[in-house]
Enzyme design. Sequence first.
Site, PDB file in Angstrom:
ATOM      1  NE  ARG A 108     -10.977  -6.577  -6.560  1.00  0.00           N
ATOM      2  CZ  ARG A 108      -9.903  -6.366  -5.814  1.00  0.00           C
ATOM      3  NH1 ARG A 108      -8.706  -6.678  -6.271  1.00  0.00           N
ATOM      4  NH2 ARG A 108     -10.031  -5.855  -4.612  1.00  0.00           N
TER       5      ARG A 108
ATOM      6  CD  GLN B 286      -8.274  -1.106  -3.051  1.00  0.00           C
ATOM      7  OE1 GLN B 286      -9.342  -1.372  -3.591  1.00  0.00           O
ATOM      8  NE2 GLN B 286      -7.249  -1.938  -3.062  1.00  0.00           N
TER       9      GLN B 286
ATOM     10  CB  SER C 172      -0.892   0.021   1.247  1.00  0.00           C
ATOM     11  OG  SER C 172      -1.795  -1.048   1.211  1.00  0.00           O
TER      12      SER C 172
ATOM     13  NE  ARG D  17      -3.149  -9.701   0.727  1.00  0.00           N
ATOM     14  CZ  ARG D  17      -1.936  -9.133   0.702  1.00  0.00           C
ATOM     15  NH1 ARG D  17      -0.874  -9.819   1.097  1.00  0.00           N
ATOM     16  NH2 ARG D  17      -1.780  -7.892   0.282  1.00  0.00           N
TER      17      ARG D  17
ATOM     18  NE  ARG E 112      -2.671   4.564   0.462  1.00  0.00           N
ATOM     19  CZ  ARG E 112      -3.241   3.402   0.172  1.00  0.00           C
ATOM     20  NH1 ARG E 112      -2.529   2.429  -0.389  1.00  0.00           N
ATOM     21  NH2 ARG E 112      -4.522   3.189   0.425  1.00  0.00           N
TER      22      ARG E 112
ATOM     23  CG  ASP F 249      -5.483  -7.122   2.369  1.00  0.00           C
ATOM     24  OD1 ASP F 249      -6.623  -7.258   1.889  1.00  0.00           O
ATOM     25  OD2 ASP F 249      -4.751  -6.147   2.107  1.00  0.00           O
TER      26      ASP F 249
ATOM     27  N   GLY G 106      -5.971  -3.957  -7.495  1.00  0.00           N
ATOM     28  CA  GLY G 106      -7.135  -3.183  -7.064  1.00  0.00           C
ATOM     29  C   GLY G 106      -6.720  -1.795  -6.593  1.00  0.00           C
TER      30      GLY G 106
HETATM   31  C1  S3P Z   1      -5.732  -1.433   0.137  1.00  0.00           C
HETATM   32  C2  S3P Z   1      -6.955  -1.410   0.758  1.00  0.00           C
HETATM   33  C3  S3P Z   1      -7.761  -2.609   1.042  1.00  0.00           C
HETATM   34  C4  S3P Z   1      -6.907  -3.881   0.941  1.00  0.00           C
HETATM   35  C5  S3P Z   1      -6.045  -3.892  -0.291  1.00  0.00           C
HETATM   36  C6  S3P Z   1      -5.085  -2.694  -0.270  1.00  0.00           C
HETATM   37  C7  S3P Z   1      -5.022  -0.157  -0.096  1.00  0.00           C
HETATM   38  O1  S3P Z   1      -8.810  -2.707   0.105  1.00  0.00           O
HETATM   39  O2  S3P Z   1      -7.732  -5.026   0.953  1.00  0.00           O
HETATM   40  O3  S3P Z   1      -5.283  -5.089  -0.353  1.00  0.00           O
HETATM   41  O4  S3P Z   1      -3.809  -0.155  -0.371  1.00  0.00           O
HETATM   42  O5  S3P Z   1      -5.671   0.886   0.006  1.00  0.00           O
HETATM   43  P1  S3P Z   1     -10.213  -1.914   0.286  1.00  0.00           P
HETATM   44  O6  S3P Z   1      -9.952  -0.481   0.219  1.00  0.00           O
HETATM   45  O7  S3P Z   1     -11.056  -2.399  -0.859  1.00  0.00           O
HETATM   46  O8  S3P Z   1     -10.748  -2.326   1.614  1.00  0.00           O
END
Ligand code: S3P
Length: 428
Positions: free
Chosen positions: A119, A165, A20, A386, A24, A311, A91
């Site tokens: 998704r 997210q 994450s 995972r 960013r 996660d 995602g």
């Molecule tokens: C993430 C947020 C989570 C997490 C994903 C990474 C992120 O998802 O499950 O692996 O980096 O912001 P959600 O925002 O859909 O909960």
Amino acid sequence: MRQLLNSTFEGTLRVPGDKSITHRSLMLAALAEGRTEIKQPLKSEDTYRTMEIMRAIGADITELDDKWIIESKGHEHLHSPSAALYTGNSGTTSRLIIGLLAGVGLRAEFSGDDSINKRPMDRVQKPLLEMGADIRLKDEKYPPVHIFPKPLKAIDYNMPIASAQVKSAILLAGLFAEGTTVVRESSPSRDHSEIMMQQFGADLVSKDGVISLEGKKTLKASDVTVPGDISSAAFPIALAILKPGASITIENVSLNPTRSGILEVLEMMGADMHIETLPGGGEAIGNITASYTPELRGFNISGEIIPRLIDEIPILALLAAYSSEPCTVSDAEELRFKETDRIRAVVDELSKFGIRFEEKEDGFTVIPGSIDSVPETDVKGYHDHRIIMMLIVFSIVSDTPLNIDDSSAIDISYPGFINDLESLRKDA
Ligand code: S3P
């Protein structure tokens, strides 16, 4: 992988950088004016998708051994990409770039792999449309996503689901909107965007679940040192707890409280674990030592802790299977919208070994009982990193050779996973 069976595990490990935070830092570095160094980034399938997209809109990125250098003239100098973008399996890339591209005012189109293309993206589209963005989705929900330039105005948004997210996409758009963007969360989701935006000079305040961000401020480049990813560390930690004789220390891991729910559950279970916090500013970091624990208690988790360990639920399901008491996860229907439906995947694959589940729409209960010793079994990884790593830990702990249909998805978050476990093998 079979060489890891019938072994014990001991030693110290540094897991790869936090996924994450790496995503960013690439995005904020591209938006900021100046030169940003990202030290110990996660080099994985997902983060390379973000890197390519930042390059496609004008960031200059140099990859060195242990760091990436991003040079940017700032958001005003970024440009619309010349071709359709590809977000692969990521995602975080997909959701966050919608906010970033709409915020900067670029025209772009993207899609991802089969999983990403199924998704939901409407959860990000909805608040951004309220901000004035023009974002079009296939069947009003899925990629391909088309983004057209439009001036944005700030909104005050109550998050209907706990999603970092979605929150981050709104904040990325809010950086360039007219006015003060407010996001209200009832359960805290990971707060890396807030911490890093402050570090890059944004005017952002976060207090009691309310985040306020002033728009139209220029970001300034700032170096980032990426800590180890607790979501990756969770796999060797589980291995240490479940494998007789094992003791593993993971150094330099993020202990950010919005991510460390797994450690709270391991404490509830009575796992033999020691956490040493390390000094430093920004993200909390530390070393975690976990050792074999013959008797594990049950747990019953729901509500605010769920986004803080979302996660880690596949590996928690495996830990639960070795507990002498029932273990219940509720309020986690979001798991059905991850890389795969992780509730289904966990139940379907672990049931093959006699592990008993009561499946619910928003989670499951694992019923205590014995685990069948099966000679050799075909399992599915669902191209979900995972799920695959959880199955590998299960295979090692139970000394059961598993035929996983395809384990290449490990590279999405933890390339080197098998080598790292190999390095901890006592008789290696
Ligand atoms: C993430 C947020 C989570 C997490 C994903 C990474 C992120 O998802 O499950 O692996 O980096 O912001 P959600 O925002 O859909 O909960």
